[in-house]
Scaffold this active site. Sequence first.
Site, PDB file in Angstrom:
ATOM      1  N   GLY A   9       0.860  -1.203   0.199  1.00 52.40           N
ATOM      2  CA  GLY A   9       0.046   0.067  -0.087  1.00 52.40           C
ATOM      3  C   GLY A   9       0.850   1.174  -0.048  1.00 52.40           C
ATOM      4  O   GLY A   9       1.694   1.423  -0.932  1.00 52.40           O
ATOM      5  N   THR A  48       1.692   5.530  -0.473  1.00 56.92           N
ATOM      6  CA  THR A  48       1.425   6.328  -1.360  1.00 56.92           C
ATOM      7  C   THR A  48       1.786   5.651  -2.760  1.00 56.92           C
ATOM      8  O   THR A  48       0.899   5.970  -3.805  1.00 56.92           O
ATOM      9  CB  THR A  48       2.597   7.380  -1.466  1.00 56.92           C
ATOM     10  OG1 THR A  48       2.434   8.070  -0.096  1.00 56.92           O
ATOM     11  CG2 THR A  48       2.177   8.501  -2.354  1.00 56.92           C
ATOM     12  N   ALA A  49       2.702   4.805  -3.090  1.00 64.16           N
ATOM     13  CA  ALA A  49       3.025   4.183  -4.277  1.00 64.16           C
ATOM     14  C   ALA A  49       1.993   3.204  -4.603  1.00 64.16           C
ATOM     15  O   ALA A  49       1.391   3.204  -5.962  1.00 64.16           O
ATOM     16  CB  ALA A  49       4.299   3.240  -4.311  1.00 64.16           C
ATOM     17  N   GLU A  92       5.445  14.877   3.507  1.00 59.59           N
ATOM     18  CA  GLU A  92       5.959  14.715   2.208  1.00 59.59           C
ATOM     19  C   GLU A  92       5.865  16.030   1.307  1.00 59.59           C
ATOM     20  O   GLU A  92       4.879  16.571   1.216  1.00 59.59           O
ATOM     21  CB  GLU A  92       5.189  13.521   1.419  1.00 59.59           C
ATOM     22  CG  GLU A  92       5.405  12.130   2.040  1.00 59.59           C
ATOM     23  CD  GLU A  92       4.807  11.066   1.214  1.00 59.59           C
ATOM     24  OE1 GLU A  92       5.544  10.238   1.150  1.00 59.59           O
ATOM     25  OE2 GLU A  92       3.651  11.115   1.189  1.00 59.59           O
ATOM     26  N   ALA A  93       7.066  16.435   0.757  1.00 59.37           N
ATOM     27  CA  ALA A  93       7.254  17.485  -0.202  1.00 59.37           C
ATOM     28  C   ALA A  93       6.841  16.801  -1.569  1.00 59.37           C
ATOM     29  O   ALA A  93       7.137  15.564  -1.848  1.00 59.37           O
ATOM     30  CB  ALA A  93       8.628  18.057  -0.300  1.00 59.37           C
ATOM     31  N   LYS A 139       4.210  24.620  -1.832  1.00 68.15           N
ATOM     32  CA  LYS A 139       5.514  24.687  -1.877  1.00 68.15           C
ATOM     33  C   LYS A 139       5.946  25.533  -2.981  1.00 68.15           C
ATOM     34  O   LYS A 139       5.672  25.148  -4.303  1.00 68.15           O
ATOM     35  CB  LYS A 139       6.197  23.402  -1.871  1.00 68.15           C
ATOM     36  CG  LYS A 139       7.791  23.076  -2.059  1.00 68.15           C
ATOM     37  CD  LYS A 139       7.949  21.815  -2.382  1.00 68.15           C
ATOM     38  CE  LYS A 139       9.557  21.780  -2.619  1.00 68.15           C
ATOM     39  NZ  LYS A 139       9.790  20.347  -3.028  1.00 68.15           N
ATOM     40  N   THR A 182      11.369  13.985  -4.937  1.00 70.43           N
ATOM     41  CA  THR A 182      11.794  13.222  -6.172  1.00 70.43           C
ATOM     42  C   THR A 182      11.080  11.946  -6.200  1.00 70.43           C
ATOM     43  O   THR A 182      10.601  11.471  -7.374  1.00 70.43           O
ATOM     44  CB  THR A 182      13.374  13.246  -6.136  1.00 70.43           C
ATOM     45  OG1 THR A 182      13.626  12.606  -4.857  1.00 70.43           O
ATOM     46  CG2 THR A 182      14.036  14.415  -6.578  1.00 70.43           C
ATOM     47  N   GLY A 183      10.924  11.334  -5.217  1.00 67.80           N
ATOM     48  CA  GLY A 183      10.262   9.912  -5.072  1.00 67.80           C
ATOM     49  C   GLY A 183       8.703   9.897  -5.445  1.00 67.80           C
ATOM     50  O   GLY A 183       8.458   9.087  -6.230  1.00 67.80           O
TER      51      GLY A 183
END
Length: 587
Positions: free
Chosen positions: A83, A85-86, A118-119, A148, A403-404
Amino acid sequence: MQHWSGAMGPGGQTPLDVLLETLTEQESAGVKAWLGGTPGWPGAPAGVSPKALTEHHEKVESDRFRPSDDDPRAIRSVGVIGGGTAGYMTALALKTKRPWLDVTLVESKEIPIIGVGEATVSYMVMFLHHFLGIDPMELYRKVEPTWKLGIKFDWGPDPDGFMATFDWHHHSIGALGALEAENTVNGFTVQSLMMMADRAGVYEIDGKYVSLMKYLPFAYHLDNARFVAFLTELAEQRGVRHVEARLDDVVLGDDEWVDHVRTTDGRELRYDFYVDCTGFRSMLLGKALDTPFHSYAGSLFTDSAVTGNLENGGHLKPYTTATTMNAGWCWNIPTPQSDHLGYVYSSSALSDDEAHKELTERFPGIEGLRQVRFRSGRHDKAWRGNVMAIGNSYAFVEPLESTGLLMIALAVQTLTSVLPASWSDEQARDVVNIGLGQRWDAIRWFLAIHYKFNTRLDTEFWKDVRERCDISGFQPLLALYQNGAPLTRRDPYILDLALGAAPTFFGLAGIDNILLGQKVPARLLQRAEPIEDWWARRKAGDALVSRALTQSRALEAFRTDPELNAQLLNDLDSWAGRHIAGYIGML
């Protein structure tokens, strides 16, 4: 003889308008029917735009192919294993863009979500609202994102650090003038000024909100726990199946092929295609398929993080902060509830206890400390057989996540486009594996120059980083930068050659911003104007910023006025409009 060389002639006519007057009524009507349905530029007069001559008019079906009902090798079921975010973004995208698929997400509640802030990058705004079709008003209400505008780096020799903004492609005020006038790149764009003043481009005039945000690219700060809970709710609404189970084993059939997965309670789960979202464990791609791993440790020296939350008193900075620490760096991501902090460090340079001590001394009052371990690098391939890995199960660079999350979104967009309808179809694995690998490698080199040239501290860690950090992938661009900076103001032809020699994920403007911000030596280009012209732009920009709202009030405007979100996502002159989304495959 009168010549029609410009776009507009006398009376607002274009050359095409003049030409149409020479055609028969039937011919003119045919041309207008052909070209008249294509919108022109903002503010263009009604009628036929000559720009329509260069648009696509032939209609083509989607490249997301649906399987035949009688195909025994059809791909009809997808198991998203893991599960977070990805996993949830993958499952949602597959169900949204390929609704005929039977999509199941398999996750265990025993594996906790790392509930840090998380950014993201500006690409994610379009991905969430155009690609996944998420209502922005609902996102603001349930996830409570903040904005942001860029990153403030407490980095390099300048005690005040420097701003890296999302409008860094445009020298609306000017970097060369900023360096001459104030010895910093801060203030070289409108968003840089907004960040310096803790403001956002929204105004309240005569009781109404006026927004410039459709001209100023921004991203979201997201609380991970709230975001995943929201995605979970959406997945259920859109028909994604959910299986609560912990993965015990992956059973292979033929070479590079998963036959089924087995859970700890003995169930066997079978799908036509598997997406590995098991995080650092990489249970399918890494463990079961034994896919080689390429480490980025020679460029990115950290492997640990300690995270926590700090009260912000309701003051929401419109940027992420990256602060140099003794053996790494610390992020600060503002959310309405608190600032989320994380000290990213090297365990070979600092013990966990020392890291905890440094963080709490630097940020008194920080609470809820948690430990995270990671490794930076990527597997040799993302897609093998009937498995594609998305997120940390394939690659990872740093825990700030911007970036992720971006690479998760790109991988998801890739999968929804190239997933075959049948195993009888030709596969696009090589394009996916080479393309995603190149993008991750480009991120590696971009992050490496943050480390290599950071002269803020002279601790043993930072001296070692500056001596040994591998930046070889960007060496051609660094040589060109030293030859003349900013890179973005160089001859376009040489820049095209440079990008071919050393592809960069965030563009040459990003390299300019990071290198000039850290005061990496270069021969600067010469301004072709007096410094007074720069100061005039700066003062005008300051005037705009001085009347802008704080982020808290600006967010309230976007939470309560749907017209502001409509302008951002629909207007032709918006950086996040539907026309841009369509151009990059978001629709």
